[in-house]
Design a protein around this motif. Structure first.
Motif, short mmCIF file in Angstrom:
data_model
loop_
_atom_site.label_atom_id
_atom_site.label_comp_id
_atom_site.label_asym_id
_atom_site.label_seq_id
_atom_site.Cartn_x
_atom_site.Cartn_y
_atom_site.Cartn_z
N ARG A 1 -43.28 15.18 26.22
CA ARG A 1 -43.09 13.79 26.63
C ARG A 1 -43.92 13.43 27.86
N SER A 2 -44.27 14.37 28.62
CA SER A 2 -45.06 14.13 29.82
C SER A 2 -46.54 13.94 29.53
N VAL A 3 -46.99 14.34 28.33
CA VAL A 3 -48.40 14.21 27.96
C VAL A 3 -48.69 12.73 27.69
N GLY A 4 -49.76 12.23 28.28
CA GLY A 4 -50.12 10.84 28.07
C GLY A 4 -50.69 10.62 26.67
N ALA A 5 -50.50 9.45 26.13
CA ALA A 5 -50.95 9.14 24.76
C ALA A 5 -52.27 8.41 24.83
N TYR A 6 -53.06 8.56 23.77
CA TYR A 6 -54.27 7.77 23.65
C TYR A 6 -54.13 6.85 22.45
N GLU A 7 -55.11 5.99 22.18
CA GLU A 7 -54.91 4.88 21.23
C GLU A 7 -54.66 5.32 19.79
N HIS A 8 -55.13 6.47 19.35
CA HIS A 8 -54.94 6.91 17.96
C HIS A 8 -53.87 7.99 17.83
N SER A 9 -53.11 8.21 18.84
CA SER A 9 -52.15 9.32 18.80
C SER A 9 -51.07 9.11 17.73
N VAL A 10 -50.56 7.90 17.60
CA VAL A 10 -49.49 7.64 16.62
C VAL A 10 -50.02 7.82 15.21
N LYS A 11 -51.22 7.32 14.93
CA LYS A 11 -51.82 7.44 13.60
C LYS A 11 -52.10 8.91 13.27
N GLU A 12 -52.64 9.65 14.21
CA GLU A 12 -52.94 11.06 13.96
C GLU A 12 -51.66 11.85 13.75
N ARG A 13 -50.62 11.56 14.49
CA ARG A 13 -49.35 12.27 14.31
C ARG A 13 -48.78 11.96 12.92
N PHE A 14 -48.90 10.70 12.50
CA PHE A 14 -48.42 10.32 11.16
C PHE A 14 -49.20 11.06 10.09
N GLU A 15 -50.52 11.17 10.24
CA GLU A 15 -51.32 11.88 9.25
C GLU A 15 -51.00 13.38 9.24
N ARG A 16 -50.70 13.94 10.37
CA ARG A 16 -50.29 15.35 10.41
C ARG A 16 -48.97 15.55 9.68
N CYS A 17 -48.06 14.60 9.84
CA CYS A 17 -46.78 14.68 9.11
C CYS A 17 -47.00 14.58 7.61
N LEU A 18 -47.93 13.74 7.20
CA LEU A 18 -48.25 13.66 5.77
C LEU A 18 -48.80 14.98 5.26
N ASP A 19 -49.65 15.62 6.05
CA ASP A 19 -50.18 16.92 5.65
C ASP A 19 -49.07 17.95 5.51
N LEU A 20 -48.09 17.90 6.40
CA LEU A 20 -46.98 18.85 6.31
C LEU A 20 -46.17 18.66 5.03
N TYR A 21 -46.05 17.43 4.59
CA TYR A 21 -45.30 17.14 3.37
C TYR A 21 -46.18 17.18 2.13
N LEU A 22 -47.41 17.66 2.26
CA LEU A 22 -48.37 17.80 1.16
C LEU A 22 -48.69 16.47 0.50
N CYS A 23 -48.75 15.44 1.28
CA CYS A 23 -49.12 14.12 0.77
C CYS A 23 -50.62 13.91 0.97
N PRO A 24 -51.24 13.15 0.10
CA PRO A 24 -52.67 12.88 0.30
C PRO A 24 -52.88 11.98 1.51
N ARG A 25 -54.06 12.05 2.08
CA ARG A 25 -54.37 11.27 3.27
C ARG A 25 -55.04 9.95 2.94
N ALA A 26 -55.04 9.54 1.72
CA ALA A 26 -55.69 8.28 1.35
C ALA A 26 -54.90 7.12 1.90
N MET A 27 -55.53 6.35 2.71
CA MET A 27 -54.88 5.19 3.30
C MET A 27 -55.27 3.96 2.49
#
Length: 115
Positions: free
Chosen positions: A9-35
């Protein structure tokens, strides 16, 4: 392993952090990354073009059924027509005020009344 921050929580966020975290979660669930990409459609192109009021006329305007009465050479304009429930006979009314009963199978005039 760097230890600059005590927790995540102490780590500062940058502008694409939420999108990248969402894409990482998709990878964990074996979902394709096609947006999905949105289409840019002009709303005016979806509205159909309406005809002018002068083009909208009552139906019918010109076409009529004409038949030749036995014994007469000129054509008579039919204004109304109806069939019997069994489809054997046809009754027609013309613009001269005559009602005629026709046999459908042969096309023969059975009876005529002048009103």
């Amino acid at each position: 392993v760097p230890k600059k921050f005590d927790n995540l929580r102490s780590v500062g966020a940058y502008e694409h952090s939420v999108k990248e975290r969402f894409e990482r979660c998709l990878d964990l669930y074996l979902c394709p990354r096609a947006m999905k990409r949105r289409l840019n459609i002009d709303p005016e192109s979806l509205v159909p073009r309406l005809p002018r009021a002068s083009d909208l006329r009552p139906f019918p305007t010109a076409r009529v059924v004409e038949y030749t009465v036995p014994g007469r050479e000129e054509h008579v304009v039919v204004r109304c027509i109806t069939a019997s429930p069994d489809g054997q006979f046809l009754a027609s009314g013309d613009e001269e005020g005559a009602v005629r009963i026709w046999e459908v199978q042969t096309g023969r005039l059975l009876r005529s009344w002048d009103l």
